[in-house]
Scaffold this motif. Sequence first.
Motif, mmCIF file in Angstrom:
data_model
loop_
_atom_site.group_PDB
_atom_site.id
_atom_site.type_symbol
_atom_site.label_atom_id
_atom_site.label_comp_id
_atom_site.label_asym_id
_atom_site.label_seq_id
_atom_site.Cartn_x
_atom_site.Cartn_y
_atom_site.Cartn_z
ATOM 1 N N GLN A 1 3.377 1.090 -9.810
ATOM 2 C CA GLN A 1 1.979 1.052 -9.378
ATOM 3 C C GLN A 1 1.362 -0.330 -9.616
ATOM 4 O O GLN A 1 0.695 -0.893 -8.738
ATOM 5 C CB GLN A 1 1.173 2.078 -10.170
ATOM 6 C CG GLN A 1 0.826 3.354 -9.451
ATOM 7 C CD GLN A 1 -0.278 4.094 -10.191
ATOM 8 O OE1 GLN A 1 -0.279 4.203 -11.414
ATOM 9 N NE2 GLN A 1 -1.231 4.600 -9.437
ATOM 10 N N THR B 1 1.200 4.018 -3.057
ATOM 11 C CA THR B 1 1.016 5.454 -2.838
ATOM 12 C C THR B 1 2.196 6.249 -3.380
ATOM 13 O O THR B 1 2.017 7.270 -4.059
ATOM 14 C CB THR B 1 0.850 5.740 -1.334
ATOM 15 O OG1 THR B 1 -0.192 4.909 -0.802
ATOM 16 C CG2 THR B 1 0.500 7.195 -1.088
ATOM 17 N N SER C 1 2.172 6.289 -7.084
ATOM 18 C CA SER C 1 1.079 7.128 -7.568
ATOM 19 C C SER C 1 1.489 8.601 -7.555
ATOM 20 O O SER C 1 1.236 9.337 -8.513
ATOM 21 C CB SER C 1 -0.170 6.934 -6.704
ATOM 22 O OG SER C 1 -0.668 5.625 -6.807
ATOM 23 N N SER D 1 -5.388 5.512 0.117
ATOM 24 C CA SER D 1 -4.339 4.650 0.676
ATOM 25 C C SER D 1 -4.183 4.856 2.177
ATOM 26 O O SER D 1 -3.900 3.902 2.910
ATOM 27 C CB SER D 1 -3.015 4.920 -0.031
ATOM 28 O OG SER D 1 -3.080 4.565 -1.392
ATOM 29 N N ALA E 1 0.840 -1.213 0.000
ATOM 30 C CA ALA E 1 0.000 0.000 0.000
ATOM 31 C C ALA E 1 0.869 1.255 0.000
ATOM 32 O O ALA E 1 0.588 2.223 -0.725
ATOM 33 C CB ALA E 1 -0.933 -0.007 1.205
ATOM 34 N N ASN F 1 -5.262 8.784 -5.108
ATOM 35 C CA ASN F 1 -4.919 7.552 -4.394
ATOM 36 C C ASN F 1 -4.387 7.802 -2.987
ATOM 37 O O ASN F 1 -4.414 6.896 -2.148
ATOM 38 C CB ASN F 1 -3.869 6.761 -5.185
ATOM 39 C CG ASN F 1 -4.415 6.221 -6.487
ATOM 40 O OD1 ASN F 1 -5.614 6.008 -6.621
ATOM 41 N ND2 ASN F 1 -3.553 6.029 -7.461
ATOM 42 N N LEU F 2 -3.885 9.007 -2.717
ATOM 43 C CA LEU F 2 -3.292 9.285 -1.404
ATOM 44 C C LEU F 2 -4.294 9.150 -0.258
ATOM 45 O O LEU F 2 -4.048 8.369 0.684
ATOM 46 C CB LEU F 2 -2.645 10.678 -1.406
ATOM 47 C CG LEU F 2 -2.000 11.114 -0.079
ATOM 48 C CD1 LEU F 2 -0.892 10.140 0.320
ATOM 49 C CD2 LEU F 2 -1.441 12.536 -0.201
#
Length: 526
Positions: free
Chosen positions: A121, A99, A102, A187, A95, A183-184
């Motif tokens: 990714q 991040t 991303s 995540s 994960a 995505n931050l």
Amino acid sequence: MAESALHPAAAETPRNASLTDWIAVAAGSLGALLATLDISITNSALPQIQGQIGATGSEGTWIATGYLMSEIVMIPLAAWLTRVFGLRRFLIGTALMFTLFSMFCGLSSSLGAMIAGRIGQGFAGGAMIPTAQTIVRTRLPTHQLPIGTTLFGMTAILGPLLGPVIGGWLTENIDWRWCFFLNLPISVALITLLLTGLPSERMNLAQFIEADWLGILGLAMGLASLTVVLEEGQREHWFDSVLITWLSLASAIGFLLIAIGQWRARTPILRLQLLGNRSFASVLLIGTAVGAGLYGTAYLVPQFLGILSGYNAEQSGSIMLLSGIPAFIVLPFLPRILGRYDLRYMVGAGLLLYWASCFLDTELTTASVGHDFIGSQLLRGCGQILVMMPLSQLSMRSVEARHAGDAAGLYNMSRNLGGTFGLALLGILMDRRSHFHDSALREGISANSSLAQDQITSWTASYLAQTGDPGTAQLQAFGQLANDIAQQAAVMAYNDAFYALGLAMLACLPLIFLLKKRTAPAGPRP
């Protein structure tokens, strides 16, 4: 003893999953959704991304290919890495990795950096898909498996659907970089759930040292090379390209190394002996075909709407999202349905509905627009639910719990490979059928020259009124005729492609009789 005799129902009540178990399942499902979402979230934004990083159209395809290539390699490795590092440590690590890559993609300003970020990714995202299914299988009791399977199965359906929609909206209204920055916060929520729901486990480094390294090397070479060959082969004219020739050779060598690893390694990286289970093998075959259908229709419908109907990414995405409506409607009732009815017949019904949805799209014309896909998209959504949810559960039921991780890896790998194979074959079919129909239409026009001459005369008169130049008007009329022929040929090729996808669904129907029959109710039992 006496109390148990007085209250037999209490003694027979099976264990229910705890709150911690459900948090773990939610974490796994969120991770799988994040991974499947990012497969297609850049599709709508590709033109803008290519423009800002200075990439051509053919180079830009590597932004999607890089992700898919590394994800397919990672999916079957996830079970082994889970045994080495422990599930919690491994998922938190992936994960964090997802991040960071991303953010790297969102800040990229060159094609090389973007592709490197997408490969990273995909590698991290590939770990989240099979591990989610493993969590469901190992943390939930049998009678609650349908609920966990529903949560996981929704990620496989909604990820490819929501990706282009979210990506298109972010690109049109904010900036394409937010396809990655989004995505931050997701995540952060995912890591919080993982820390809460999964227990800490000791690492088993002996598994790392004694691993099937020959098989791992073969897996990386074979699957990565095969993915690139299938994704880029049509654009590179297959074996006319030196790159495709060498990658095909690398793929063959990789699969040979996997075969040797099956024979020499004590614990092969791919437990291909599970394919000896005919029920599980049937699940994989159907999953491969459904993967081709899922990714194939997700490619064909937006392409038709964008190229022939003039829709932008956001408009095409809204039509694609229609197939998700049945999922949202049925979601509250799906666990009960999965627990009550024979999963084999649900899969069969789903395949028939998917075939029917493809059949509806075999009568498209140059005048077809978004509303012409409403019925087929809704029908397709029903078919996807009835096929993918039971298949996900059957893939776990068909093997022992100790093989859940390996089975999940093979099942998800087969679905993604099915999508890759499907897109490659559709590309070949579309190209060849377009040329075939174009030639046939031109021959037909020659045989009916009076009709063609009347139409050309009408167009020439129209263009002459606009330009005042007879020579230019006639050239424009002939150009209009050639454009109309090309459009008609393209539409006929799309009809052929939907017809082929429908046949693929029908071809899988006999396999449902090889699937594992439920031997006892999925609900509480003594």
